[in-house]
Design a protein around this motif. Structure first.
Motif, PDB file in Angstrom:
ATOM      1  N   VAL A 154       0.868  -1.169   0.000  1.00 36.06           N
ATOM      2  CA  VAL A 154       0.000   0.000   0.000  1.00 36.06           C
ATOM      3  C   VAL A 154       0.905   1.218   0.000  1.00 36.06           C
ATOM      4  CG1 VAL A 154      -1.955  -1.108   1.159  1.00 36.06           C
ATOM      5  CG2 VAL A 154      -0.179  -0.025   2.524  1.00 36.06           C
ATOM      6  N   GLU A 155       0.388   2.324  -0.490  1.00 39.21           N
ATOM      7  CA  GLU A 155       1.191   3.539  -0.626  1.00 39.21           C
ATOM      8  C   GLU A 155       0.443   4.713  -0.021  1.00 39.21           C
ATOM      9  OE1 GLU A 155       1.871   6.221  -4.470  1.00 39.21           O
ATOM     10  OE2 GLU A 155       2.868   4.279  -4.617  1.00 39.21           O
ATOM     11  N   SER A 156       1.187   5.578   0.642  1.00 37.07           N
ATOM     12  CA  SER A 156       0.618   6.813   1.185  1.00 37.07           C
ATOM     13  C   SER A 156       1.551   7.966   0.871  1.00 37.07           C
ATOM     14  CB  SER A 156       0.443   6.707   2.699  1.00 37.07           C
ATOM     15  OG  SER A 156      -0.502   5.720   3.007  1.00 37.07           O
ATOM     16  N   THR A 157       0.954   9.139   0.742  1.00 38.66           N
ATOM     17  CA  THR A 157       1.752  10.333   0.512  1.00 38.66           C
ATOM     18  C   THR A 157       1.339  11.411   1.507  1.00 38.66           C
ATOM     19  OG1 THR A 157       0.202  11.238  -1.102  1.00 38.66           O
ATOM     20  CG2 THR A 157       2.005   9.873  -1.960  1.00 38.66           C
ATOM     21  N   SER A 158       2.215  12.374   1.678  1.00 37.23           N
ATOM     22  CA  SER A 158       1.890  13.550   2.480  1.00 37.23           C
ATOM     23  C   SER A 158       2.542  14.751   1.829  1.00 37.23           C
ATOM     24  CB  SER A 158       2.347  13.374   3.931  1.00 37.23           C
ATOM     25  OG  SER A 158       3.749  13.281   4.004  1.00 37.23           O
ATOM     26  N   GLY A 159       2.103  15.933   2.247  1.00 34.49           N
ATOM     27  CA  GLY A 159       2.671  17.150   1.671  1.00 34.49           C
ATOM     28  C   GLY A 159       2.415  17.270   0.189  1.00 34.49           C
ATOM     29  N   GLY A 160       1.226  16.835  -0.242  1.00 26.99           N
ATOM     30  CA  GLY A 160       0.907  16.925  -1.666  1.00 26.99           C
ATOM     31  C   GLY A 160       1.789  16.049  -2.535  1.00 26.99           C
ATOM     32  N   GLY A 161       2.247  14.945  -1.987  1.00 29.00           N
ATOM     33  CA  GLY A 161       3.093  14.017  -2.736  1.00 29.00           C
ATOM     34  C   GLY A 161       4.584  14.240  -2.525  1.00 29.00           C
ATOM     35  N   ALA A 162       4.929  15.162  -1.637  1.00 27.36           N
ATOM     36  CA  ALA A 162       6.347  15.438  -1.377  1.00 27.36           C
ATOM     37  C   ALA A 162       7.038  14.244  -0.729  1.00 27.36           C
ATOM     38  CB  ALA A 162       6.495  16.673  -0.496  1.00 27.36           C
ATOM     39  N   VAL A 163       6.275  13.498   0.067  1.00 22.79           N
ATOM     40  CA  VAL A 163       6.803  12.296   0.720  1.00 22.79           C
ATOM     41  C   VAL A 163       5.888  11.131   0.363  1.00 22.79           C
ATOM     42  CG1 VAL A 163       7.287  11.169   2.927  1.00 22.79           C
ATOM     43  CG2 VAL A 163       7.828  13.589   2.635  1.00 22.79           C
ATOM     44  N   LYS A 164       6.488  10.041  -0.105  1.00 21.49           N
ATOM     45  CA  LYS A 164       5.724   8.829  -0.451  1.00 21.49           C
ATOM     46  C   LYS A 164       6.318   7.658   0.329  1.00 21.49           C
ATOM     47  CE  LYS A 164       6.297   6.443  -4.304  1.00 21.49           C
ATOM     48  NZ  LYS A 164       6.285   6.010  -5.705  1.00 21.49           N
ATOM     49  N   VAL A 165       5.429   6.906   1.000  1.00 20.61           N
ATOM     50  CA  VAL A 165       5.854   5.750   1.785  1.00 20.61           C
ATOM     51  C   VAL A 165       5.073   4.531   1.308  1.00 20.61           C
ATOM     52  CG1 VAL A 165       5.923   4.730   4.095  1.00 20.61           C
ATOM     53  CG2 VAL A 165       6.437   7.151   3.795  1.00 20.61           C
TER      54      VAL A 165
END
Length: 105
Positions: free
Chosen positions: A32-43
């Motif tokens: 599964v994938e998540s992002t934060s900061g409008g896609g600045a960080v992807k985990v």
């Protein structure tokens, strides 16, 4: 008469255990994938609740605001782990018929 039912039940339990082991193995390769900061960080996390990768866009790296980057990473990691747990619970509930069996997942 009771012995036949018990044998049948034990076979069903063994099959469910085998199916669950197979499902856990399959889930370990699903991500599964998540992002934060409008896609600045992807985990990306797998079904074993392990973080597989972290990608940070260069524009998210501001030496003057390290705390913001830490917050973005933390948010994306926590969301990926939550999604991973949700994925595992959803898939396992298919095998258990919705029964919540403590300690299984």
């Amino acid at each position: 008469m009771m012995g036949g039912n018990m044998n049948k039940m034990m076979k069903q339990v063994q099959k469910m255990q085998q199916d669950m082991a197979k499902m856990q193995e399959e889930l370990s390769s699903r991500t599964v994938e998540s992002t934060s900061g409008g896609g600045a960080v992807k985990v990306v996390a797998n079904g074993k609740q392990e973080i597989v990768s972290i990608a940070i866009k260069p524009e998210a790296v501001d030496p003057e605001d390290v705390e913001m980057l830490q917050d973005l990473i933390l948010a994306a990691v926590n969301e990926s782990l939550r999604k991973s747990q949700e994925m595992v619970s959803k898939e396992m509930s298919k095998l258990t018929g919705g029964l919540n069996i403590p300690g299984l997942f």
